[in-house]
Scaffold this active site. Structure first.
Site, PDB file in Angstrom:
ATOM      1  NE  ARG A  69      30.168  -9.363  95.817  1.00 47.40           N
ATOM      2  CZ  ARG A  69      31.148  -8.930  95.482  1.00 47.40           C
ATOM      3  NH1 ARG A  69      32.099  -8.534  96.054  1.00 47.40           N
ATOM      4  NH2 ARG A  69      31.386  -8.928  94.013  1.00 47.40           N
ATOM      5  CE1 TYR A 197      21.582  -5.274  95.039  1.00 47.53           C
ATOM      6  CE2 TYR A 197      23.644  -6.155  95.571  1.00 47.53           C
ATOM      7  CZ  TYR A 197      22.409  -6.088  94.801  1.00 47.53           C
ATOM      8  OH  TYR A 197      22.799  -6.518  93.435  1.00 47.53           O
ATOM      9  CE  LYS A 206      28.511 -13.919  96.028  1.00 50.60           C
ATOM     10  NZ  LYS A 206      29.350 -14.169  94.754  1.00 50.60           N
ATOM     11  CG  HIS A 226      32.972 -16.570  93.439  1.00 51.91           C
ATOM     12  ND1 HIS A 226      33.319 -15.368  92.988  1.00 51.91           N
ATOM     13  CD2 HIS A 226      31.542 -16.335  93.536  1.00 51.91           C
ATOM     14  CE1 HIS A 226      32.366 -14.694  92.649  1.00 51.91           C
ATOM     15  NE2 HIS A 226      31.296 -15.411  93.035  1.00 51.91           N
ATOM     16  CB  SER A 248      30.695 -10.525  90.851  1.00 45.12           C
ATOM     17  OG  SER A 248      30.851 -11.262  92.161  1.00 45.12           O
ATOM     18  CB  CYS A 250      32.509 -12.820  84.517  1.00 47.11           C
ATOM     19  SG  CYS A 250      33.548 -11.427  84.949  1.00 47.11           S
ATOM     20  CG  ASP A 277      27.561 -17.081  93.409  1.00 46.45           C
ATOM     21  OD1 ASP A 277      28.439 -16.513  92.660  1.00 46.45           O
ATOM     22  OD2 ASP A 277      27.315 -16.390  94.559  1.00 46.45           O
ATOM     23  NE  ARG A 377      23.794  -9.009  91.248  1.00 46.56           N
ATOM     24  CZ  ARG A 377      24.727  -9.869  90.980  1.00 46.56           C
ATOM     25  NH1 ARG A 377      24.553 -11.255  91.060  1.00 46.56           N
ATOM     26  NH2 ARG A 377      25.807  -9.406  90.782  1.00 46.56           N
TER      27      ARG A 377
HETATM   28  O1  SAT Z   1      25.882  -9.313  95.820  1.00 43.27           O
HETATM   29  S1  SAT Z   1      26.422 -10.736  95.618  1.00 43.27           S
HETATM   30  O2  SAT Z   1      27.658 -10.843  96.447  1.00 43.27           O
HETATM   31  O3  SAT Z   1      25.297 -11.663  96.092  1.00 43.27           O
HETATM   32  C1  SAT Z   1      26.341 -11.265  93.990  1.00 43.27           C
HETATM   33  C2  SAT Z   1      27.836 -11.159  93.635  1.00 43.27           C
HETATM   34  O4  SAT Z   1      28.547 -10.092  93.393  1.00 43.27           O
HETATM   35  O5  SAT Z   1      28.412 -11.849  92.736  1.00 43.27           O
HETATM   36 MN    MN Z   2      29.294 -14.544  92.942  1.00 45.48          MN
END
Ligand code: SAT
Ligand code: MN
Length: 596
Positions: A69, A197, A206, A226, A248, A250, A277, A377
């Site tokens: 991101r 991405y 998000k 979140h 993210s 963690c 998530d 991922r």
């Molecule tokens: O890239 S994502 O936002 O889908 C995953 C994350 O950063 O939690």
């Molecule tokens: Mn996340």
């Protein structure tokens, strides 16, 4: 596929803008998705993996400049700048629409425009919401078909309603200088250009389920957070639900799919995964807080995922999954990442698609030398998860007993503590901090304030967001979930983790549930209620009580420094900081001053 005039108008306006060769509506059928998988393989966007070992699985590589991101290119475009608040980048909506339309104009020429109707939450659930994403990427279509519910059924449920979120994505040239991820909360609209991405382009995630939904939730009286959602089943067969917010990368996915230590498994303890998530939460008819997971799959971090750290996640990736930016094992056409096992492939391509030599690996320079990108991922269907909750598909959601905040803090924050009450819990969440990870572009390992793990995801002014939390607490009254804070990441002076984490976190979850049910006492301290060391079960755990005590401490000097940093952090919010939170900070300082 639909007669909905607002949908048809949006699609034809976008079509006129980007000028595609053809338009394909995603109906959600396997046959259509199969055609797209085959096409993706033909264009090179997708690599088909070993059908015996990983049936239905594909590998995709993004451009090396497009692997996470991009928070500095993410905008909240409200009409008034102050409504986006001090923690978001802001631009005037009209100006941003023009800039983005100029970037995207005619960019689908020679390409196909895909129209994806999707539902966040079980289709037709009172807590679900609908979106349409337009994209020119097969990767996006195939990922959205895993992460959300897509297709004709969604349009049938929408009928002729105008209550849906407009998502528009254009890959363009993947030019990082012209990359923008923009939310227009007042228009229910999202535009993403020049990325391909994950969180930048899977607009249900998000952009919608957090940034737009948090704005909707504030206006409509609910919460978009979140948070993972898990069910903890005790030997009597009773299930209690916990929602937990961590930044993210963690460990939300790991906690959501935890396998209890053997002695607890034998007694009959189990964990059920509802979400890993995002949680959407509303007050139910009985006055309690109910949560659904708006997603339909997991977009989890691959490196470090293995049979020990997260057996259930690994299982979830074994069929019909998409891997992004992991390594390709050329010997058997499967995938590999750091931490999967101790046997790096001898013949492999790294995440960039270049020949990779495992002997060159340098853990201090993972982006260059690792087989898999640190933020690589897997996209896995939720139905694959062996511990998926039976409540996953229930539209009513699950009642939440405890809310847990947490971050990565090598020092300071104890293993677990309970807030004094809801308002104090909101204070703890608002002051949360964590060391940054590879999930976002930028430096890794720097402590930053990340309130409720929502810093990159709150679609409006964070001071108003805190106020919304306080309002929800008032409405919930004595039915409010109890609020806790955890930290699995305390280290010793050599940087070794002091707490084993993973499955052993169950020991802490049990204490949390016991606290919710009034079954265990706690020690009142300046920061909240801490466990007595003997109340964290150490059966079969190789940890002496002194080590446990050392991570259940409250260090006066360190907390005074923390309070001073929170004071600075709070200044950002100006007069939109609720007075109750300023009072909480003053209360903490006063209690710390009394310590000797
Ligand atoms: O890239 S994502 O936002 O889908 C995953 C994350 O950063 O939690
Ligand atoms: Mn996340």
């Amino acid at each position: 596929m639909t007669n909905n005039s607002s949908v048809l108008r949006f699609v034809s306006e976008m079509q006129a803008l980007v000028d595609p060769d053809s338009v394909v509506w995603i109906d959600g059928s396997e046959s259509q998705l199969d055609t797209l998988r085959a096409l993706g393989v033909k264009t090179g966007e997708m690599i088909k993996l070993n059908e015996e070992k990983l049936p239905g699985c594909y590998l995709h590589r993004t451009k090396p400049n497009d692997v996470a991101r991009v928070e500095d290119r993410t905008f909240i475009c409200t009409r008034k700048e102050e409504d986006a608040g001090p923690t978001n980048h802001w631009c005037d909506p009209q100006e941003m629409y023009e800039r983005l339309y100029d970037i995207a104009r005619d960019s689908y020429r020679g390409r196909t425009m895909y129209v994806i109707p999707f539902s966040m939450g079980p289709i037709g659930s009172p807590l679900a919401k609908i979106g349409i994403e337009i994209t020119d990427s097969i990767y996006v279509v195939l990922n959205m078909a895993i992460m959300t519910r897509v297709g004709q059924k969604v349009l049938d449920t929408l009928g002729d309603s105008n209550d849906w979120v407009r998502g528009f994505h254009a890959s363009c040239d993947i030019d990082p200088e012209k990359r923008y991820i923009c939310q227009f909360p007042e228009d229910n609209a999202i535009i993403s250009v020049n990325s391909a991405y994950g969180g930048n382009v899977l607009l249900g995630k998000k952009c919608f389920a957090l940034r737009i939904a948090s704005f909707q939730g504030r206006n409509e009286g609910w919460m978009a957070e979140h948070m993972l959602i898990l069910g903890l089943e005790n030997p009597k067969g009773e299930v209690r639900y916990i929602a937990a917010a961590f930044p993210s990368a963690c460990g939300k996915t790991n906690l959501a799919m935890l396998i209890p230590p053997e002695y607890l498994r034998k007694k009959g303890y189990k964990i059920w995964t509802v979400g890993d998530d995002i949680a959407w939460m509303r007050i139910g008819k009985d006055g309690r807080l109910y949560a659904i997971n708006p997603e339909n799959g997991f977009f989890g971090v691959a490196p470090g995922t293995n049979a020990h750290s997260n057996f259930n996640a690994l299982e979830s990736t074994k069929r019909n999954a998409i891997f992004t930016n992991v390594a390709l094992n050329l010997d058997d056409n499967t995938v590999w990442w750091e931490g999967l096992d101790e046997n790096p492939p001898k013949h492999a391509l790294n995440w960039r698609g270049e020949p990779w030599d495992y002997r060159a690996y340098d853990k201090n320079d993972k982006v260059r030398t690792a087989a898999a990108h640190p933020n690589s991922r897997f996209t896995a269907p939720a139905v694959n998860c062996p511990c998926l909750s039976t409540e996953f598909e229930t539209g009513e959601g699950v009642p939440i007993s405890a809310i847990v905040f947490g971050g990565r803090r090598a020092k300071l924050a104890p293993l677990v503590y309970q807030s004094r009450d809801w308002v104090n819990g909101v204070f703890i969440g608002s002051a949360m901090a964590s060391e940054t990870t590879a999930a976002a572009a930028g430096a890794v390992g720097v402590v930053r304030r990340d309130p409720m793990a929502m810093l990159p995801f709150c679609g409006y002014h964070m001071g108003d967001y805190f106020r919304h939390w306080l309002d929800m607490g008032e409405r919930l009254g004595d039915k409010a979930p109890k609020i806790f804070n955890v930290n699995w990441f305390r280290t010793d002076k050599d940087g070794n983790f002091l707490w084993p984490g993973y499955g052993d976190n169950m020991r802490v979850l049990n204490w949390i549930i016991d606290r919710c049910e009034g079954k265990v006492d706690a020690r009142e301290t300046a920061i909240g209620y801490l466990p007595y060391p003997q109340d964290i079960d150490r059966t079969d755990l190789d940890m002496d009580v002194a080590t446990l005590e050392s991570i259940l401490d409250v260090d006066k000097a360190a907390w005074e420094k923390e309070a001073a940093e929170i004071t600075e952090h709070y200044k950002k919010f100006g007069d939109r900081l609720p007075a109750q939170l300023a009072d909480q900070l003053a209360g903490l300082k006063a209690r710390l001053a009394e310590l000797d």
